[in-house]
Design an enzyme around this catalytic site. Structure first.
Site, short mmCIF file in Angstrom:
data_model
loop_
_atom_site.label_atom_id
_atom_site.label_comp_id
_atom_site.label_asym_id
_atom_site.label_seq_id
_atom_site.Cartn_x
_atom_site.Cartn_y
_atom_site.Cartn_z
N ASP A 117 0.87 -1.17 0.00
CA ASP A 117 0.00 0.00 0.00
C ASP A 117 0.91 1.22 0.00
OD1 ASP A 117 -2.10 1.74 0.18
OD2 ASP A 117 -2.85 1.02 2.11
N ASP B 85 -0.07 -4.22 6.99
CA ASP B 85 -0.12 -4.05 8.44
C ASP B 85 -1.53 -4.10 9.00
OD1 ASP B 85 -1.16 -1.70 7.47
OD2 ASP B 85 0.28 -0.38 8.46
N ASP C 297 -4.88 -7.67 5.56
CA ASP C 297 -3.66 -8.04 4.82
C ASP C 297 -3.20 -9.46 5.06
OD1 ASP C 297 -3.10 -5.59 3.43
OD2 ASP C 297 -2.56 -4.70 5.35
N ASN D 7 38.74 -33.59 -6.46
CA ASN D 7 39.61 -34.44 -5.66
C ASN D 7 39.04 -35.84 -5.49
OD1 ASN D 7 41.72 -32.70 -5.19
ND2 ASN D 7 40.78 -31.76 -3.40
N ASN E 276 38.78 -34.16 4.88
CA ASN E 276 37.45 -33.56 4.81
C ASN E 276 37.16 -32.69 6.04
OD1 ASN E 276 34.89 -33.43 3.35
ND2 ASN E 276 34.03 -34.47 5.13
N ASP F 156 36.47 -28.70 6.01
CA ASP F 156 35.26 -28.09 6.58
C ASP F 156 35.61 -26.98 7.57
OD1 ASP F 156 33.50 -29.62 5.12
OD2 ASP F 156 33.35 -31.21 6.64
#
Length: 847
Positions: free
Chosen positions: A332, A596, A600, A664, A689, A693
């Site tokens: 609006d 609001d 709505d 890899n 691994n 990570d």
């Protein structure tokens, strides 16, 4: 108070109020805080989702349900049974560290997000310790006395103790769209709680009036709680959730293919089955981005924290991605494009003259109405010079968004009249006369008069005024109630004209949204002349206008064809707002909606990302995904950019996992064909691994290039797959070069080969993040200091590990010093090759 409280009789609406108060041990002026706390423990929180948070230990243990983690632990146990206790200990330790990292990061992210959600949780007023207190709805208990007003969500199933013009929308439970009036009556014969006029139910909302309600049932014991599984079905997955699922399926397919390939090759060469199995499982772990859930959670929660600093509170984390992907924003204009500081500038008669009579009638209507006060009402009520004390309200017909008007029935002992205020076109349609020079001078509203009065209305609208029509109707002194049918044969009194100036910041924010490819569409109940005037003042082009009456005549296909071009939707009732949003979604747009008001909520649910403001009614705040602490488009624009930044960081992890990491793992699978031994031991793959990570943990802290933020971003599986297939083989080429050097230059045996490739693998796949994290020249895009530090530390640790006792226990051996010179050359050539392929890829596949 410490009386034992039992659950309320299922037919509580049939029982006398006195009996209910006694059963609930509830005084009419509310519970004290100590008793309320005791009942909260007894009955549990007032929630219908059955949300019982798991203990921390259970949350931690759930992390071990990951299929790959289970396979790893099973395989390590088999190692122990075959006498390889070292492998069992090392693999178990690595799995435990990985799972703990995941748990800690996700837990901290979840706590941060929960604190933000609680800061905008829906609250309600109850009587505690004899005075009104505002508390979260979840903290309310049976026996509480709730104070309700227009715009509130009803927090319980309860009995009405007092009410004044109290109308409730029960559509959620009954499907009936029209408001129902509730009153404190006794209904011993009524068998259906849904039609009981003395009862309110959890999940419904207050349209108008005020009430005092005794809470009888809360949480799962309510009518809504009994049907929550069917009525509150899980919403369809968001675009973000669909994207992560599709990505998971892509990785799963690649993992299965590689693992099967490795198992077949090792079976063909008659290698030990346990070692081959562990290698295949470790390979699967290496390829799988098992930290993706953690990276997503941390990145989204950090995005939510940054957005909170920008005064945007995120209730649902996945909506951050939707906000970044949004390409159409619907709102609006009041408070968004305008200041929402509305002033009543004119009150004029049908003859075009200033009229105190119009101001008085408008004031009486706003003063006596009990619905949710609009900014227009507030502007009218600023005129405190009007004295309404001589009038008494008899009844009212509350405002609704289909009629677009409100009526109050008033009496001053000599006159009883209905005062009607609402949309001018509707008020004029219902009027048969108009007031002339005086109140008694009532003239027929013929065609010529209508044309003249409509010309005034258009002139006011063209000047940017928001206009209300005011009308009256005299009724007999015995007229007891006001009903919708009374709003006919009215006498038109004149116009109340309001000015709401454009917001200074809106022009720059709209230009910023347009530059970042977010189209703004206005959906308003105002007429098109006022809205176009505001647009002109903000320097915005009008590309098309659709009115509510035109939308009403269109089917969904026709509307979908028109919504693309139009950017002003005027005089639109709530049901049509929802149709506009759904039509835009059918066109493939990611739609945001800012609302609001009570009306709505459906549109906030339908939009991809529902946005409300902290001052909104409870119904709108509960339906929204995000809450703006300031109703300002600049705040929203900052949120859009943060959403794109968050998604960008998630994509960095994914692109790393599907390029160098994939390369890899592909190299390991290929090397298993020609090497007489495994290219790397399973425990070494797992360590690789884990360290990899760890190096990626700071990704959520990293910045994102400005050009990445320039337009909406979406999940694109074709892009991810193509990137993997283009960049991944580059990693494999340099892996095979490393194999060649280790075998021919260093004449490496099994242990030295494992060591050399472990170091090279760690260096290449960690440091390539600085190439992949940006589409630009990596020296022109500054990474986070934390990302730099973490990556370099991990690479240094991998290089130093073979020279430590821990490295020896993992099967590593010391490498010759000149290995690191060759490694530096390989690493430099690899990074240059990836940079070249990256530039070619983005020129070839990305427009």
């Amino acid at each position: 108070m410490s009386a034992t409280v039992v659950k309320t009789d299922p037919s509580f609406w049939q029982r006398p109020i006195a009996a209910l108060l006694e059963q609930l041990a509830a005084p009419p002026d509310g519970l004290d805080s100590t008793e309320a706390a005791r009942r909260l423990v007894q009955f549990g929180p007032n929630l219908i989702h059955g949300e019982r948070k798991r203990s921390l230990i259970l949350q931690f243990l759930v992390k071990f349900r990951n299929p790959l983690v289970i396979i790893l632990l099973t395989a390590s146990a088999l190692s122990a049974f075959t006498g390889d206790a070292t492998s069992f200990f090392i693999i178990g330790t690595i799995v435990l560290i990985s799972v703990t990292l995941d748990f800690v990061q996700e837990y901290r992210a979840g706590q941060a997000a929960e604190r933000l959600r609680q800061s905008v949780a829906v609250r309600a007023q109850v009587l505690r310790d004899g005075k009104p207190s505002e508390i979260p709805i979840a903290g309310m208990v049976p026996g509480d006395v709730a104070l309700l007003a227009a715009g509130d969500l009803i927090p319980c199933d309860g009995r009405v103790l007092e009410a004044k013009d109290f109308f409730v929308n029960q559509a959620l439970l009954t499907g009936e769209a029209f408001p129902v009036e509730k009153a404190p009556s006794e209904l011993p014969e009524e068998t259906d709680v849904l039609v009981a006029g003395n009862t309110v139910l959890l999940g419904t909302s207050v349209i108008s009036g005020t009430a005092r309600v005794l809470m009888c049932r809360t949480g799962q014991d309510t009518e809504l709680g009994a049907i929550a599984d069917t009525l509150l079905a899980k919403p369809p997955p968001t675009a973000f959730e669909q994207g992560t699922r599709r990505f998971g399926l892509l990785i799963m397919r690649m993992t299965v293919l590689l693992v099967l390939f490795v198992l077949l090759v090792n079976a063909f060469f008659h290698r030990p089955w346990l070692e081959s199995f562990l290698f295949a499982v470790a390979l699967a772990v290496g390829l799988t981005p098992e930290l993706l859930p953690m990276v997503v959670s941390v990145t989204l929660s950090r995005g939510a924290l940054r957005m909170a600093a920008q005064k945007v509170i995120v209730k649902r984390l996945a909506s951050i991605h939707n906000l970044g992907s949004m390409d159409v924003f619907c709102t609006d204009k009041t408070g968004t494009l305008t200041e929402a500081r509305i002033h009543l500038e004119r009150h004029q008669s049908p003859l075009g003259k200033e009229s105190r009579r119009v101001l008085e009638l408008a004031y009486y209507n706003s003063y006596f109405e009990t619905g949710l006060k609009s900014p227009l009402d507030d502007a009218i009520l600023e005129h405190t010079e009007i004295d309404a004390s001589g009038w008494q309200k008899i009844d009212e017909v509350p405002f609704d968004f289909e009629r677009r008007r409100i009526s109050v029935l008033l009496d001053n002992s000599t006159t009883r009249m209905l005062v009607v205020k609402g949309a001018p076109e509707d008020i004029l349609r219902l009027s048969e006369h108009y007031e002339g020079e005086t109140e008694a001078d009532q003239r027929p509203l013929d065609a010529a008069a209508r044309q003249s009065i409509n010309a005034q209305f258009e002139a006011l609208s063209n000047e940017g005024f928001r206009v209300l029509g005011i009308a009256t109707r005299q009724v007999g002194p015995a007229h007891p109630h006001a009903v919708v049918g009374d709003e006919a044969d009215l006498v038109f009194a004149g116009f109340a004209a309001f000015l709401d100036p454009p917001k200074v910041s809106a022009k720059a924010a709209l230009a910023g949204l347009a530059a970042d490819r977010v189209a703004v569409k206005i959906i308003t109940g105002d007429n098109e002349l006022v809205t176009q005037h505001i647009f002109a003042q903000l320097g915005l082009p009008v590309t098309g206008v659709l009115t509510g009456s035109e939308i009403q005549q269109m089917d969904d296909m026709a509307l979908a064809a028109r919504v693309e071009q139009a950017n002003l939707f005027c005089r639109v009732p709530p049901a049509q707002k929802n149709r506009v949003i759904l039509a835009l979604k059918r066109r493939g747009h990611v739609v945001g909606y800012l609302g609001d008001g009570i009306n709505d909520a459906p549109s906030l649910h339908s939009a991809d990302v529902g946005i409300s403001v902290d001052s909104a009614v409870d119904v709108a705040k509960a339906a929204a995904d995000m809450i703006l602490l300031e109703q300002d488009l600049e705040v929203l624009h900052a949120g859009v950019l943060e959403g794109r930044r968050t998604f960008g960081n998630i994509m960095k992890y994914i692109m790393m996992g599907t390029s160098s990491n994939f390369g890899n793992m592909f190299s390991m699978a290929g090397a298993s064909i020609f090497l007489p031994f495994l290219p790397m031991l399973p425990v070494q793959i797992l360590l690789n691994n884990l360290l990899y990570d760890v190096s990626e943990l700071p990704i959520p802290l990293d910045g994102v290039d400005d050009d990445y933020l320039s337009h909406p971003r979406h999940w694109d599986m074709n892009f991810i797959r193509n990137f993997m297939l283009v960049i991944g083989p580059v990693s494999s080429v340099f892996d095979f070069l490393t194999f060649y050097i280790m075998l021919t230059v260093f004449h490496a045996g099994e242990a030295l080969f494992h060591t050399g490739w472990f170091i090279e693998s760690m260096a290449t796949q960690v440091l390539v993040i600085f190439i992949i994290r940006t589409r630009k020249n990596p020296f022109k895009s500054r990474p986070s200091p934390w990302l730099i530090a973490c990556s370099l530390i991990v690479v240094a640790l991998a290089g130093a590990l073979p020279f430590t006792p821990a490295g020896v226990s993992l099967g590593f051996v010391a490498v010759p010093g000149y290995f690191f010179l060759i490694l530096a050359a390989i690493l430099l050539a690899y990074l240059l090759a990836v940079e070249g392929m990256k530039r070619w890829f983005f020129q070839r596949f990305v427009t």
